[in-house]
Motif scaffolding. Sequence first.
Motif, PDB file in Angstrom:
ATOM      1  N   THR A 163      22.739 -31.696  30.420  1.00 35.44           N
ATOM      2  CA  THR A 163      22.721 -30.427  31.676  1.00 35.44           C
ATOM      3  C   THR A 163      22.108 -29.283  31.215  1.00 35.44           C
ATOM      4  O   THR A 163      21.402 -28.487  31.691  1.00 35.44           O
ATOM      5  N   LEU A 164      22.855 -28.643  30.054  1.00 37.38           N
ATOM      6  CA  LEU A 164      22.520 -27.330  29.600  1.00 37.38           C
ATOM      7  C   LEU A 164      20.989 -27.266  28.997  1.00 37.38           C
ATOM      8  O   LEU A 164      20.442 -26.361  29.350  1.00 37.38           O
ATOM      9  N   GLU A 165      20.865 -28.456  28.249  1.00 42.19           N
ATOM     10  CA  GLU A 165      19.467 -28.459  27.559  1.00 42.19           C
ATOM     11  C   GLU A 165      18.219 -28.438  28.710  1.00 42.19           C
ATOM     12  O   GLU A 165      17.325 -28.013  28.700  1.00 42.19           O
ATOM     13  N   ALA A 166      18.591 -29.309  29.816  1.00 46.15           N
ATOM     14  CA  ALA A 166      17.659 -29.316  30.954  1.00 46.15           C
ATOM     15  C   ALA A 166      17.539 -27.978  31.614  1.00 46.15           C
ATOM     16  O   ALA A 166      16.384 -27.333  31.772  1.00 46.15           O
ATOM     17  N   VAL A 167      18.440 -27.200  31.655  1.00 47.08           N
ATOM     18  CA  VAL A 167      18.477 -25.823  32.382  1.00 47.08           C
ATOM     19  C   VAL A 167      17.595 -24.869  31.248  1.00 47.08           C
ATOM     20  O   VAL A 167      16.687 -24.211  31.855  1.00 47.08           O
ATOM     21  N   LEU A 168      18.114 -24.909  30.172  1.00 48.53           N
ATOM     22  CA  LEU A 168      17.331 -24.131  29.046  1.00 48.53           C
ATOM     23  C   LEU A 168      16.017 -24.345  29.109  1.00 48.53           C
ATOM     24  O   LEU A 168      14.944 -23.339  28.640  1.00 48.53           O
ATOM     25  N   ASP A 169      15.649 -25.698  28.946  1.00 49.94           N
ATOM     26  CA  ASP A 169      14.085 -26.313  28.978  1.00 49.94           C
ATOM     27  C   ASP A 169      13.457 -25.671  30.266  1.00 49.94           C
ATOM     28  O   ASP A 169      12.376 -24.970  29.810  1.00 49.94           O
ATOM     29  N   VAL A 170      13.573 -25.607  31.297  1.00 42.13           N
ATOM     30  CA  VAL A 170      13.049 -24.768  32.362  1.00 42.13           C
ATOM     31  C   VAL A 170      12.841 -23.413  32.128  1.00 42.13           C
ATOM     32  O   VAL A 170      11.768 -23.094  32.627  1.00 42.13           O
ATOM     33  N   LEU A 171      13.987 -22.847  31.393  1.00 42.36           N
ATOM     34  CA  LEU A 171      13.705 -21.477  31.365  1.00 42.36           C
ATOM     35  C   LEU A 171      12.991 -20.923  30.038  1.00 42.36           C
ATOM     36  O   LEU A 171      12.834 -19.952  29.623  1.00 42.36           O
ATOM     37  N   GLY A 172      12.674 -22.172  29.294  1.00 41.78           N
ATOM     38  CA  GLY A 172      11.553 -21.871  28.155  1.00 41.78           C
ATOM     39  C   GLY A 172      12.258 -21.789  26.766  1.00 41.78           C
ATOM     40  O   GLY A 172      11.981 -21.142  25.859  1.00 41.78           O
ATOM     41  N   TYR A 173      13.591 -22.297  26.695  1.00 43.60           N
ATOM     42  CA  TYR A 173      14.383 -22.196  25.551  1.00 43.60           C
ATOM     43  C   TYR A 173      14.521 -23.909  25.035  1.00 43.60           C
ATOM     44  O   TYR A 173      14.425 -24.903  25.909  1.00 43.60           O
ATOM     45  N   GLU A 174      15.026 -23.901  23.890  1.00 41.90           N
ATOM     46  CA  GLU A 174      15.169 -25.100  23.304  1.00 41.90           C
ATOM     47  C   GLU A 174      16.517 -25.143  22.356  1.00 41.90           C
ATOM     48  O   GLU A 174      16.724 -24.190  21.796  1.00 41.90           O
ATOM     49  N   ILE A 175      17.277 -26.119  22.276  1.00 44.19           N
ATOM     50  CA  ILE A 175      18.526 -26.126  21.557  1.00 44.19           C
ATOM     51  C   ILE A 175      18.080 -26.961  19.949  1.00 44.19           C
ATOM     52  O   ILE A 175      17.602 -28.154  20.396  1.00 44.19           O
ATOM     53  N   ILE A 176      18.281 -26.377  19.110  1.00 44.08           N
ATOM     54  CA  ILE A 176      18.045 -26.965  17.855  1.00 44.08           C
ATOM     55  C   ILE A 176      19.250 -27.388  16.997  1.00 44.08           C
ATOM     56  O   ILE A 176      20.026 -26.382  16.630  1.00 44.08           O
ATOM     57  N   VAL A 177      19.634 -28.632  16.610  1.00 43.80           N
ATOM     58  CA  VAL A 177      20.778 -28.821  15.754  1.00 43.80           C
ATOM     59  C   VAL A 177      20.330 -29.495  14.405  1.00 43.80           C
ATOM     60  O   VAL A 177      19.316 -30.259  14.512  1.00 43.80           O
ATOM     61  N   ARG A 178      20.642 -29.024  13.611  1.00 38.93           N
ATOM     62  CA  ARG A 178      20.454 -29.298  12.155  1.00 38.93           C
ATOM     63  C   ARG A 178      21.699 -29.623  11.198  1.00 38.93           C
ATOM     64  O   ARG A 178      22.973 -29.051  11.461  1.00 38.93           O
ATOM     65  N   ARG A 179      21.432 -30.549  10.209  1.00 37.67           N
ATOM     66  CA  ARG A 179      22.286 -30.717   9.429  1.00 37.67           C
ATOM     67  C   ARG A 179      22.793 -29.443   8.459  1.00 37.67           C
ATOM     68  O   ARG A 179      21.974 -28.823   8.165  1.00 37.67           O
ATOM     69  N   LYS A 180      24.037 -29.311   8.119  1.00 40.64           N
ATOM     70  CA  LYS A 180      24.473 -28.082   7.287  1.00 40.64           C
ATOM     71  C   LYS A 180      23.995 -28.309   6.037  1.00 40.64           C
ATOM     72  O   LYS A 180      23.498 -29.461   5.607  1.00 40.64           O
ATOM     73  N   VAL A 181      23.589 -27.217   5.276  1.00 44.87           N
ATOM     74  CA  VAL A 181      22.847 -27.195   3.927  1.00 44.87           C
ATOM     75  C   VAL A 181      23.760 -28.083   2.992  1.00 44.87           C
ATOM     76  O   VAL A 181      23.339 -28.924   2.424  1.00 44.87           O
ATOM     77  N   SER A 182      24.993 -27.685   2.810  1.00 41.60           N
ATOM     78  CA  SER A 182      25.981 -28.549   1.907  1.00 41.60           C
ATOM     79  C   SER A 182      26.920 -29.284   2.923  1.00 41.60           C
ATOM     80  O   SER A 182      27.506 -28.838   3.792  1.00 41.60           O
ATOM     81  N   PRO A 183      26.904 -30.581   2.349  1.00 47.25           N
ATOM     82  CA  PRO A 183      27.832 -31.694   3.107  1.00 47.25           C
ATOM     83  C   PRO A 183      29.457 -31.018   3.140  1.00 47.25           C
ATOM     84  O   PRO A 183      29.696 -30.194   2.205  1.00 47.25           O
ATOM     85  N   PRO A 184      30.190 -30.969   4.001  1.00 45.01           N
ATOM     86  CA  PRO A 184      31.655 -30.853   4.074  1.00 45.01           C
ATOM     87  C   PRO A 184      32.372 -31.566   3.007  1.00 45.01           C
ATOM     88  O   PRO A 184      32.060 -32.553   2.393  1.00 45.01           O
TER      89      PRO A 184
END
Length: 86
Positions: free
Chosen positions: A62-83
Amino acid sequence: MCRLRTSIRVAPGVSVHRFVALAVDAARTSPMSLEVICEKAGVNRDMLRRWAVGKRGPSIITLEAVLDVLGYEIIVRRKVSPPCDQ
């Protein structure tokens, strides 16, 4: 229609509440009415109001849908070093 898109990168330890605040602020300053934003995002207007006063938090979809309408996107990426294994 061409829209300016702004990426949001999630840093470790950042709360989703910051994104909710961003969505609420962007909705308040948007030239679109709240009704149009909600209609395009497929969410209920009262839901956004509950976000604004902290009575309810959104699902990531739902958050992604609202942000998309407002011109934003959420980007999730893997950490540089693994835990580290414990």
